[in-house]
Scaffold this motif. Structure first.
Motif, short mmCIF file in Angstrom:
data_model
loop_
_atom_site.label_atom_id
_atom_site.label_comp_id
_atom_site.label_asym_id
_atom_site.label_seq_id
_atom_site.Cartn_x
_atom_site.Cartn_y
_atom_site.Cartn_z
N GLY A 23 15.29 31.46 72.89
CA GLY A 23 15.23 32.15 74.10
C GLY A 23 16.03 31.78 75.43
O GLY A 23 16.79 30.84 74.93
N SER A 24 15.73 32.04 76.46
CA SER A 24 16.59 31.62 77.66
C SER A 24 16.21 30.29 77.87
O SER A 24 16.89 29.54 78.70
CB SER A 24 16.29 32.68 78.82
OG SER A 24 14.99 33.23 78.77
N PHE A 25 14.86 29.70 77.66
CA PHE A 25 14.67 28.26 77.95
C PHE A 25 14.53 27.53 76.83
O PHE A 25 14.69 26.03 76.84
CB PHE A 25 13.25 28.14 78.87
CG PHE A 25 13.23 29.06 80.12
CD1 PHE A 25 13.98 28.72 81.17
CD2 PHE A 25 12.48 30.27 79.91
CE1 PHE A 25 13.90 29.36 82.21
CE2 PHE A 25 12.76 30.98 80.98
CZ PHE A 25 13.35 30.67 82.35
N ALA A 26 14.46 27.88 75.67
CA ALA A 26 13.74 27.21 74.43
C ALA A 26 14.68 27.27 73.21
O ALA A 26 14.90 28.51 73.03
CB ALA A 26 12.66 27.24 74.34
N CYS A 42 8.53 24.18 66.24
CA CYS A 42 8.79 22.83 67.28
C CYS A 42 9.63 23.70 68.39
O CYS A 42 10.53 24.18 68.10
CB CYS A 42 9.31 21.93 66.68
SG CYS A 42 9.88 20.66 67.99
N LYS A 43 9.12 23.93 69.53
CA LYS A 43 9.81 24.40 70.60
C LYS A 43 10.19 23.24 71.57
O LYS A 43 9.35 22.62 72.12
CB LYS A 43 8.90 25.30 71.12
CG LYS A 43 9.29 26.34 72.30
CD LYS A 43 8.20 27.25 72.93
CE LYS A 43 8.85 28.05 74.10
NZ LYS A 43 8.12 29.18 74.32
N SER A 44 11.46 23.32 71.59
CA SER A 44 12.38 22.16 72.37
C SER A 44 12.94 22.72 73.68
O SER A 44 13.65 23.86 73.59
CB SER A 44 13.43 21.61 71.76
OG SER A 44 12.81 20.93 70.54
N LEU A 88 3.85 24.17 67.71
CA LEU A 88 3.00 25.70 67.86
C LEU A 88 2.71 26.05 66.30
O LEU A 88 3.40 25.50 65.40
CB LEU A 88 4.06 26.49 68.24
CG LEU A 88 4.54 26.26 69.60
CD1 LEU A 88 5.63 27.47 69.94
CD2 LEU A 88 3.43 26.40 70.94
N GLU A 89 1.61 26.65 66.16
CA GLU A 89 1.22 27.32 64.91
C GLU A 89 2.46 28.17 64.69
O GLU A 89 3.05 29.02 65.20
CB GLU A 89 0.05 28.10 65.24
CG GLU A 89 -0.42 28.98 64.21
CD GLU A 89 -1.77 29.58 64.45
OE1 GLU A 89 -2.44 29.61 65.62
OE2 GLU A 89 -2.43 30.23 63.61
N LEU A 90 2.76 28.10 63.34
CA LEU A 90 3.92 28.75 62.75
C LEU A 90 3.77 30.42 62.54
O LEU A 90 2.70 30.75 62.00
CB LEU A 90 4.39 28.32 61.35
CG LEU A 90 5.62 29.07 60.87
CD1 LEU A 90 6.90 28.73 61.61
CD2 LEU A 90 5.75 28.70 59.51
P1 ATP Z 1 11.81 33.60 76.85
O1 ATP Z 1 13.64 33.81 76.89
O2 ATP Z 1 11.18 34.69 76.59
O3 ATP Z 1 11.60 32.96 78.14
P2 ATP Z 1 11.65 31.24 75.64
O4 ATP Z 1 12.98 30.57 75.66
O5 ATP Z 1 10.44 30.42 76.08
O6 ATP Z 1 11.67 32.62 75.64
P3 ATP Z 1 10.66 31.78 72.98
O7 ATP Z 1 10.70 33.15 73.09
O8 ATP Z 1 9.17 31.25 73.01
O9 ATP Z 1 11.62 30.99 73.93
O10 ATP Z 1 11.07 31.60 71.67
C1 ATP Z 1 12.32 31.71 70.85
C2 ATP Z 1 12.10 32.26 69.71
O11 ATP Z 1 11.68 31.21 68.71
C3 ATP Z 1 11.25 33.47 69.50
O12 ATP Z 1 11.76 34.70 69.99
C4 ATP Z 1 10.90 33.56 68.03
O13 ATP Z 1 11.85 34.22 67.11
C5 ATP Z 1 10.98 31.93 67.73
N1 ATP Z 1 9.49 31.47 67.93
C6 ATP Z 1 8.68 31.10 69.03
N2 ATP Z 1 7.45 30.53 68.98
C7 ATP Z 1 7.57 30.56 67.52
C8 ATP Z 1 6.45 30.47 66.39
N3 ATP Z 1 5.19 29.92 67.02
N4 ATP Z 1 6.46 30.56 65.23
C9 ATP Z 1 7.69 30.98 64.80
N5 ATP Z 1 8.85 31.42 65.76
C10 ATP Z 1 8.70 31.24 66.88
#
Ligand code: ATP
Length: 322
Positions: A23-26, A42-44, A88-90
């Motif tokens: 996404g825009s941040f992660a 794993c969200k980084s 995070l939960e998948l």
């Molecule tokens: P945004 O741009 O909306 O602020 P972000 O940068 O915080 O978003 P996310 O949208 O949370 O990032 O995550 C990016 C992508 O990662 C999501 O579109 C999804 O495809 C995938 N993703 C996020 N969380 C999960 C999860 N728990 N399980 C599987 N895929 C995930």
């Protein structure tokens, strides 16, 4: 073998190089929880400033304490000098936005919409009972735990969620198309109080409207010279629906104007045979936030009265009681 060599160990987790999305941040990667033998995400997130990490970890710890079948679980978090890693939960079914636009006319049937709305409101009720508001609810932030039809959904992306005490900072956030009138006014005048929980209910109303009609009640394009509902260009393809999340500055201005004007149209051709749905949706899209339906009131709506929801409740109880 090459792929395996690229794995990285963080806490009890083995993070793979398989990217689930960004996404825009992660950026989100598939990871294994070595102690529980399960797959996780794993969200980084790239760290902005070293000083803010204590505050961020405090917020993440609040998210770790949340446990509800319709809230994407946050298991653990860790940080190094450049990244914050959140486990995070998948969810394997993608997000609600892609799910909706994958359907004919970008809309879902009444039964499936009801099933999703019920879960969404249950998840929100859990949050609101704890005085936590999400404040950035939109279809992109709702994940499908497993693929549809009739998917189990989870509210995710709590990047902007704040416990009530933190709301005093008056930070205004969220996506313009899903902001309630009071949110838009706060955005423009920067001095009005912005109430989080009614804002979530408003966003839930917009999501419900989109699922049933394939159109956004405020973020649409009118065909010049026509005045009927049919003139609102339905979301026939990805391009049109994706404009909901990629609004230009000019259309942002139009959308904000429509929201603060406060008129929501419920065109006869779509809503005439689903009066209970229209009743709930209009209660969620009430202009004055003190008069807007709360999640508690919404869940008592006449619309939620079917066997499928009893099954969902039984399933939830089974999960909660283990
Ligand atoms: P945004 O741009 O909306 O602020 P972000 O940068 O915080 O978003 P996310 O949208 O949370 O990032 O995550 C990016 C992508 O990662 C999501 O579109 C999804 O495809 C995938 N993703 C996020 N969380 C999960 C999860 N728990 N399980 C599987 N895929 C995930």
């Amino acid at each position: 073998v090459k792929q395996m060599l690229k794995t990285k160990r963080i806490l009890n987790y083995v993070v793979t190089s398989h990217c689930l999305g960004s996404g825009s941040f992660a950026t989100v990667h598939l990871a294994m929880d070595a102690s529980a033998y399960r797959q996780v995400a794993c969200k980084s997130i790239k760290r902005k400033s070293r000083d803010a990490i204590d505050k961020v970890m405090k917020e993440v710890n609040i998210l770790i304490s949340l446990d509800h079948p319709n809230i994407n679980r946050v298991y653990a978090a860790n940080h190094d000098s450049s990244f914050l890693h959140i486990f995070l939960e998948l969810c394997t079914g993608g997000d609600l936005f892609s799910y909706i636009v994958g359907h004919k006319d970008s809309r879902l049937c009444e039964g499936e919409t009801k099933y999703i709305m019920y879960q969404l409101l249950k998840g929100l009720k859990y949050l609101h009972d704890k005085l936590i508001s999400h404040r950035d609810l939109k279809p992109e932030n709702i994940l499908l735990h497993s693929p549809g039809p009739y998917p189990r959904i989870q509210i995710a992306d709590f990047g902007l969620a704040r416990p009530k005490a933190y709301q005093e900072t008056f930070t205004v956030c969220g996506t313009v198309s899903y902001l309630p009138p009071e949110g838009i006014l706060a955005l423009d005048h920067k001095h009005l109080g912005y109430v989080g929980m009614p804002a979530d209910c408003w966003s839930a109303g917009i999501i419900m409207y989109i699922m049933l009609t394939g159109c956004h009640p405020f973020d649409y394009e009118k065909v010049p010279g026509e005045s009927e509902w049919y003139s609102y260009r339905p979301s026939e393809d990805l391009g049109d629906m994706s404009s909901i999340s990629q609004t230009s500055v000019r259309s942002d201005r139009m959308v904000k104007k429509r929201i603060v004007h406060g008129e929501v149209e419920f065109p006869e051709n779509i809503w005439h045979n689903i009066p209970d749905a229209e009743d709930l949706c209009s209660q969620l899209l009430v202009y004055d936030h003190p008069k807007r339906a709360t999640v508690h009131a919404a869940l008592k709506s006449k619309w939620f009265n079917c066997e499928l929801l009893e099954l969902e409740a039984a399933y939830r109880e089974r999960i909660v009681s283990g």
